[in-house]
Design a protein around this motif. Sequence first.
Motif, PDB file in Angstrom:
ATOM      1  N   ASN A  94      -1.717  11.949   3.460  1.00  0.00           N
ATOM      2  CA  ASN A  94      -2.505  11.780   2.230  1.00  0.00           C
ATOM      3  C   ASN A  94      -2.432  10.344   1.733  1.00  0.00           C
ATOM      4  O   ASN A  94      -3.428   9.778   1.264  1.00  0.00           O
ATOM      5  CB  ASN A  94      -1.997  12.734   1.142  1.00  0.00           C
ATOM      6  CG  ASN A  94      -2.325  14.184   1.432  1.00  0.00           C
ATOM      7  OD1 ASN A  94      -3.248  14.482   2.194  1.00  0.00           O
ATOM      8  ND2 ASN A  94      -1.571  15.106   0.845  1.00  0.00           N
ATOM      9  N   ARG A  95      -1.244   9.738   1.834  1.00  0.00           N
ATOM     10  CA  ARG A  95      -1.090   8.347   1.411  1.00  0.00           C
ATOM     11  C   ARG A  95      -1.955   7.425   2.266  1.00  0.00           C
ATOM     12  O   ARG A  95      -2.639   6.532   1.752  1.00  0.00           O
ATOM     13  CB  ARG A  95       0.385   7.932   1.515  1.00  0.00           C
ATOM     14  CG  ARG A  95       0.650   6.506   1.022  1.00  0.00           C
ATOM     15  CD  ARG A  95       2.058   6.056   1.358  1.00  0.00           C
ATOM     16  NE  ARG A  95       2.244   5.847   2.783  1.00  0.00           N
ATOM     17  CZ  ARG A  95       1.848   4.754   3.444  1.00  0.00           C
ATOM     18  NH1 ARG A  95       1.234   3.770   2.793  1.00  0.00           N
ATOM     19  NH2 ARG A  95       2.064   4.633   4.742  1.00  0.00           N
ATOM     20  N   ARG A  98      -5.642   7.794   1.408  1.00  0.00           N
ATOM     21  CA  ARG A  98      -5.968   7.073   0.168  1.00  0.00           C
ATOM     22  C   ARG A  98      -6.061   5.577   0.437  1.00  0.00           C
ATOM     23  O   ARG A  98      -6.939   4.893  -0.116  1.00  0.00           O
ATOM     24  CB  ARG A  98      -4.909   7.360  -0.906  1.00  0.00           C
ATOM     25  CG  ARG A  98      -4.958   8.776  -1.482  1.00  0.00           C
ATOM     26  CD  ARG A  98      -4.101   8.884  -2.736  1.00  0.00           C
ATOM     27  NE  ARG A  98      -2.705   8.575  -2.483  1.00  0.00           N
ATOM     28  CZ  ARG A  98      -1.784   9.470  -2.135  1.00  0.00           C
ATOM     29  NH1 ARG A  98      -2.137  10.745  -1.969  1.00  0.00           N
ATOM     30  NH2 ARG A  98      -0.524   9.124  -1.940  1.00  0.00           N
ATOM     31  N   THR A 101      -9.336   4.738   2.183  1.00  0.00           N
ATOM     32  CA  THR A 101     -10.448   4.827   1.226  1.00  0.00           C
ATOM     33  C   THR A 101     -10.440   3.643   0.273  1.00  0.00           C
ATOM     34  O   THR A 101     -11.468   2.991   0.045  1.00  0.00           O
ATOM     35  CB  THR A 101     -10.357   6.139   0.442  1.00  0.00           C
ATOM     36  OG1 THR A 101     -10.386   7.243   1.356  1.00  0.00           O
ATOM     37  CG2 THR A 101     -11.516   6.272  -0.534  1.00  0.00           C
ATOM     38  N   HIS A 102      -9.267   3.344  -0.285  1.00  0.00           N
ATOM     39  CA  HIS A 102      -9.151   2.249  -1.258  1.00  0.00           C
ATOM     40  C   HIS A 102      -9.529   0.913  -0.640  1.00  0.00           C
ATOM     41  O   HIS A 102     -10.288   0.123  -1.244  1.00  0.00           O
ATOM     42  CB  HIS A 102      -7.723   2.192  -1.802  1.00  0.00           C
ATOM     43  CG  HIS A 102      -7.445   0.980  -2.639  1.00  0.00           C
ATOM     44  ND1 HIS A 102      -7.919   0.836  -3.935  1.00  0.00           N
ATOM     45  CD2 HIS A 102      -6.762  -0.178  -2.360  1.00  0.00           C
ATOM     46  CE1 HIS A 102      -7.545  -0.339  -4.415  1.00  0.00           C
ATOM     47  NE2 HIS A 102      -6.842  -0.960  -3.477  1.00  0.00           N
TER      48      HIS A 102
END
Length: 463
Positions: A94-95, A98, A101-102
Amino acid sequence: MTFDYDLFVIGGGSGGVRAARIAAGEHGARVGLAEESRMGGTCVIRGCVPKKLMIFAAQAAQMADEMRGYGWCHAETGPFDWHFFREKLDEELNRLERAYTHNAEKSGVEIHHQRARLVDHHTVELADGSRKTAKHILIAVGGRPARIGIPGEELGLISDDLFLLEDLPRRALLVGGGFIACEFATILNGLGVDTMQAYRGDAVLRGFDREMREMASLQIQQLGVDLRLGLSPTRLEKDAGRIATHFDDGTVEHFDAVFFATGRQPYSWDLGLENTGVHRKESGAIEVDEWSQSSVPSIFAVGDVTNRVNLTPVAIREGHAFADTVFGGRARKVDHSLIASAVYLRPHELATIGLTEEQARLRGAADVYSAVFRPMRSMFAGLDARTLMKLLVDPETDKVLGCHIFGPDAGEMIQLAAIPITMGATKADFDATMAVHPTAAEELVTMRHPVRRIREETDPGAV
């Protein structure tokens, strides 16, 4: 014509994200990207990253054996807690998702979290029915695991499913002999699963150097994996909550889980390619030229969907080169002829770059330098793990044609060896390099005399 974007990328994996970020962040292009699943793609979410973390977990029990050989006489490991590991693994993935995406959005990429299909040469339609136009379209959707086409195969799992298991099976079958099958067999075995691996060939890892294949096959067996060579399943059936697996030798075995790791296919179906005239190969791979351009000038493709060299760093390099070429005014091609790779077995990895001995024999003469030894660390602990270092050298030019390593941290070593080999280093260059002692890697620069010279043959045997 005015377009919504300069570039629209279909696929949020390593190759697509790199192309999008470079085009938008470094070259100022207006970029849109669609990803139907999770940002990061196969490598980050269901491939390289979680697999390597599982390899680390699987090594722990063997580390306790080694510790006892060094005097930690009461070193023991308890039962493996799959649920604890899965929770930590999910947090890490999940990290990473993210972060992907970021970083893309920070570069100016507009992300659409849905599937996209081609409508024409410059238009894509998203799953919500909206349409976006772009001057250029890049397809970077990767590949998907393939099954083998036998009755009852729907009862089996694919490699992606390993990361999603609620519980580990008591007994599992891995079907296949490539990267994924071998790595997953050693993972499951290391996590305490009674593991069988069935492969139709006479040694795992087809396409690698024969000596390395034999070393890998032996190590897998010594770990406790029930490796059955020359064997393939023919039918799966449900039987009292388990999976009865019929093999082509007439035997039947029962498993709690059957994993198919028999290769991957380009994920090129249901993309709307029929609306564009983009050419595909029989395998489904999108045909591209040396610039990653398809038969339609506005449509490009990178990564596994092109089935050139299916490795994450290759997809990243292809995506970067595409963005620099089309949007940065710097024409760049990717050289696929010399690429290092590693298979993360345990305890010893297999890593390689350049020609195998079988390929060198087809090319002509070559000198073979090799050394087989027990590494200091393993020998002192009383373990029988063997390391093999191998160089193939052109006897006329002295150029190093190939390097193959089977041993601890072979992947780390091959990355460094790949630099001089890519630069065209000779055996004399290796010989002139001072050894670092005591290391396993020093063997690469201390092998002075070839163990044999191979000459051109028309039939090099099984490769």
